[in-house]
Scaffold this motif. Structure first.
Motif, PDB file in Angstrom:
ATOM      1  N   ALA A   1     -42.558  32.379  -0.220  1.00 14.24           N
ATOM      2  CA  ALA A   1     -43.806  31.664  -0.460  1.00 14.24           C
ATOM      3  C   ALA A   1     -44.989  32.445   0.108  1.00 14.24           C
ATOM      4  O   ALA A   1     -46.115  32.310  -0.379  1.00 14.24           O
ATOM      5  CB  ALA A   1     -43.768  30.273   0.165  1.00 14.24           C
TER       6      ALA A   1
ATOM      7  N   GLY B   1     -45.403  20.116  -8.924  1.00 12.23           N
ATOM      8  CA  GLY B   1     -44.060  19.573  -9.011  1.00 12.23           C
ATOM      9  C   GLY B   1     -42.965  20.568  -8.738  1.00 12.23           C
ATOM     10  O   GLY B   1     -41.794  20.254  -8.894  1.00 12.23           O
ATOM     11  N   ASN B   2     -43.340  21.779  -8.337  1.00 13.32           N
ATOM     12  CA  ASN B   2     -42.351  22.786  -7.989  1.00 13.32           C
ATOM     13  C   ASN B   2     -41.387  23.101  -9.111  1.00 13.32           C
ATOM     14  O   ASN B   2     -40.203  23.320  -8.899  1.00 13.32           O
ATOM     15  CB  ASN B   2     -41.562  22.374  -6.741  1.00 13.32           C
ATOM     16  N   MET B   3     -41.854  23.118 -10.341  1.00 17.88           N
ATOM     17  CA  MET B   3     -41.009  23.521 -11.451  1.00 17.88           C
ATOM     18  C   MET B   3     -40.769  25.019 -11.400  1.00 17.88           C
ATOM     19  O   MET B   3     -41.591  25.770 -10.907  1.00 17.88           O
ATOM     20  CB  MET B   3     -41.684  23.153 -12.776  1.00 17.88           C
ATOM     21  N   LEU B   4     -39.628  25.430 -11.904  1.00 16.61           N
ATOM     22  CA  LEU B   4     -39.290  26.845 -11.949  1.00 16.61           C
ATOM     23  C   LEU B   4     -39.429  27.404 -13.358  1.00 16.61           C
ATOM     24  O   LEU B   4     -39.000  26.768 -14.316  1.00 16.61           O
ATOM     25  CB  LEU B   4     -37.849  27.075 -11.492  1.00 16.61           C
TER      26      LEU B   4
ATOM     27  N   TYR C   1     -46.771  29.125  -6.661  1.00 12.90           N
ATOM     28  CA  TYR C   1     -46.461  28.614  -5.326  1.00 12.90           C
ATOM     29  C   TYR C   1     -45.500  29.527  -4.580  1.00 12.90           C
ATOM     30  O   TYR C   1     -45.650  29.769  -3.393  1.00 12.90           O
ATOM     31  CB  TYR C   1     -45.878  27.212  -5.446  1.00 12.90           C
TER      32      TYR C   1
ATOM     33  N   PHE D   1     -28.622  30.497  -5.963  1.00 14.54           N
ATOM     34  CA  PHE D   1     -29.832  30.856  -5.225  1.00 14.54           C
ATOM     35  C   PHE D   1     -29.562  31.979  -4.233  1.00 14.54           C
ATOM     36  O   PHE D   1     -28.553  31.980  -3.523  1.00 14.54           O
ATOM     37  CB  PHE D   1     -30.344  29.616  -4.485  1.00 14.54           C
TER      38      PHE D   1
ATOM     39  N   TYR E   1     -36.039  33.201  -1.340  1.00 11.28           N
ATOM     40  CA  TYR E   1     -37.302  32.585  -1.721  1.00 11.28           C
ATOM     41  C   TYR E   1     -38.432  33.148  -0.866  1.00 11.28           C
ATOM     42  O   TYR E   1     -38.273  33.313   0.351  1.00 11.28           O
ATOM     43  CB  TYR E   1     -37.227  31.076  -1.521  1.00 11.28           C
TER      44      TYR E   1
ATOM     45  N   PHE F   1     -38.276  30.975 -15.217  1.00 10.26           N
ATOM     46  CA  PHE F   1     -37.408  32.113 -14.975  1.00 10.26           C
ATOM     47  C   PHE F   1     -37.827  33.339 -15.783  1.00 10.26           C
ATOM     48  O   PHE F   1     -38.280  33.230 -16.923  1.00 10.26           O
ATOM     49  CB  PHE F   1     -35.964  31.772 -15.347  1.00 10.26           C
ATOM     50  N   GLY F   2     -37.636  34.517 -15.183  1.00  4.23           N
ATOM     51  CA  GLY F   2     -37.745  35.760 -15.920  1.00  4.23           C
ATOM     52  C   GLY F   2     -36.520  35.947 -16.802  1.00  4.23           C
ATOM     53  O   GLY F   2     -35.559  35.171 -16.731  1.00  4.23           O
ATOM     54  N   GLY F   3     -36.531  36.987 -17.609  1.00  3.15           N
ATOM     55  CA  GLY F   3     -35.449  37.228 -18.555  1.00  3.15           C
ATOM     56  C   GLY F   3     -34.165  37.750 -17.931  1.00  3.15           C
ATOM     57  O   GLY F   3     -33.129  37.799 -18.597  1.00  3.15           O
ATOM     58  N   GLY F   4     -34.242  38.145 -16.662  1.00  5.35           N
ATOM     59  CA  GLY F   4     -33.046  38.611 -15.974  1.00  5.35           C
ATOM     60  C   GLY F   4     -32.881  40.117 -16.027  1.00  5.35           C
ATOM     61  O   GLY F   4     -33.269  40.777 -16.992  1.00  5.35           O
TER      62      GLY F   4
ATOM     63  N   TYR G   1     -32.299  34.458  -8.130  1.00  2.99           N
ATOM     64  CA  TYR G   1     -31.000  33.887  -8.389  1.00  2.99           C
ATOM     65  C   TYR G   1     -30.072  34.988  -8.890  1.00  2.99           C
ATOM     66  O   TYR G   1     -30.496  35.911  -9.584  1.00  2.99           O
ATOM     67  CB  TYR G   1     -31.090  32.770  -9.444  1.00  2.99           C
TER      68      TYR G   1
ATOM     69  N   PHE H   1     -32.183  37.051 -11.563  1.00  4.66           N
ATOM     70  CA  PHE H   1     -33.347  36.420 -12.164  1.00  4.66           C
ATOM     71  C   PHE H   1     -34.398  36.131 -11.092  1.00  4.66           C
ATOM     72  O   PHE H   1     -34.064  35.572 -10.032  1.00  4.66           O
ATOM     73  CB  PHE H   1     -32.974  35.093 -12.827  1.00  4.66           C
TER      74      PHE H   1
ATOM     75  N   PRO I   1     -25.954  30.385 -12.269  1.00  2.47           N
ATOM     76  CA  PRO I   1     -26.919  31.005 -11.348  1.00  2.47           C
ATOM     77  C   PRO I   1     -26.787  30.386  -9.961  1.00  2.47           C
ATOM     78  O   PRO I   1     -26.610  29.174  -9.820  1.00  2.47           O
ATOM     79  CB  PRO I   1     -28.277  30.667 -11.969  1.00  2.47           C
TER      80      PRO I   1
END
Lengths: 110, 114
Positions: free
Chosen positions: A50, A95-98, A30, A45, A48, A100-103, A35, A87, A43
């Motif tokens: 989209a 549900g717009n869950m996040l 999505y 924000f 963003y 994350f990459g490893g940073g 972060y 990150f 972390p």
């Protein structure tokens, strides 16, 4: 599921420009968030995307290419205080869950 | 005052002990999350809750349980702690309004299991 890849470390000098890349493999992608986390901190924000293209917020910009499953964070006029971990995080439309990459740990040198 | 608070900030416990990490928020958000952070692995989702009656497992829920006591409170329990649960734990909240998912993190709880 989702997975995100970003470099583990980047070093740059004060005043320079640095780009932190993020590639993702996701289902139901999505949008892509960025972060910042300073050592010992939480972390926070930054940005963003989209839609494809560049989003600019002061010295920080973020880019997304959905066709390439790729994004990056661009930091300009680097300052010592920008030394932190960054990150990328993908959100899905279920549900717009996040996820994350490893940073990427950015070290800014004088 | 901080919008998302976590207690304790640091905890040392022994293998086999039960411990609870607590999270409170004043942002009025319905959604709350528990993450664990290990070096090089980013943030991994343990459990999440979209409202008081909604609890969902995340990526790494084994060995953990949660309780959503109220909109503002979300607790994480380790029923029988083990050394590989040593990590930094973050609580987060979000507001489902709009298309952008922005999460707000607490200061973290550093847990050491001996």
């Amino acid at each position: 599921g989702q997975s995100l890849e970003q470099p583990s470390e980047v070093t740059a000098v004060e005043g320079a420009i640095v780009q932190i890349n993020c590639t993702y493999q996701t289902s139901g992608f999505y949008g892509l968030s960025w972060y910042q986390q300073h050592d010992g901190g939480a972390p926070t924000f930054l940005s963003y995307n989209a839609l494809d293209g560049l989003e600019e917020t002061g010295r920080f910009s973020s880019f997304l290419s959905r066709s390439d499953s790729y994004g990056y964070l661009l930091l300009q006029e680097l300052q010592m205080k920008d030394s932190a971990s960054y990150f990328c995080a993908a959100s899905n439309n279920a549900g717009n869950m996040l996820t994350f990459g490893g940073g990427t740990r950015l070290m800014v040198k004088p | 005052d901080a919008d998302v608070t976590q207690t304790p900030r640091n905890r040392i416990t022994k293998t086999g002990k039960r411990i609870m990490l607590e999270c409170s928020q004043t942002k009025g958000h319905d959604r709350m999350y528990w993450y664990r952070q290990d070096p090089g692995l980013g943030l991994r989702l343990i459990y999440y809750s979209f409202d008081v009656k909604d609890i969902n497992k995340g990526e790494i829920s084994d060995g953990y349980s949660v309780s959503r006591q109220a909109q503002a409170k979300f607790s994480l329990s380790l029923e029988s702690a083990i050394p590989n649960q040593t990590a930094l734990y973050f609580c987060a909240t979000s507001d489902p309004q709009g298309i952008q998912e922005t999460q707000y993190f607490g200061p973290g709880t550093r847990l050491l299991v001996l």
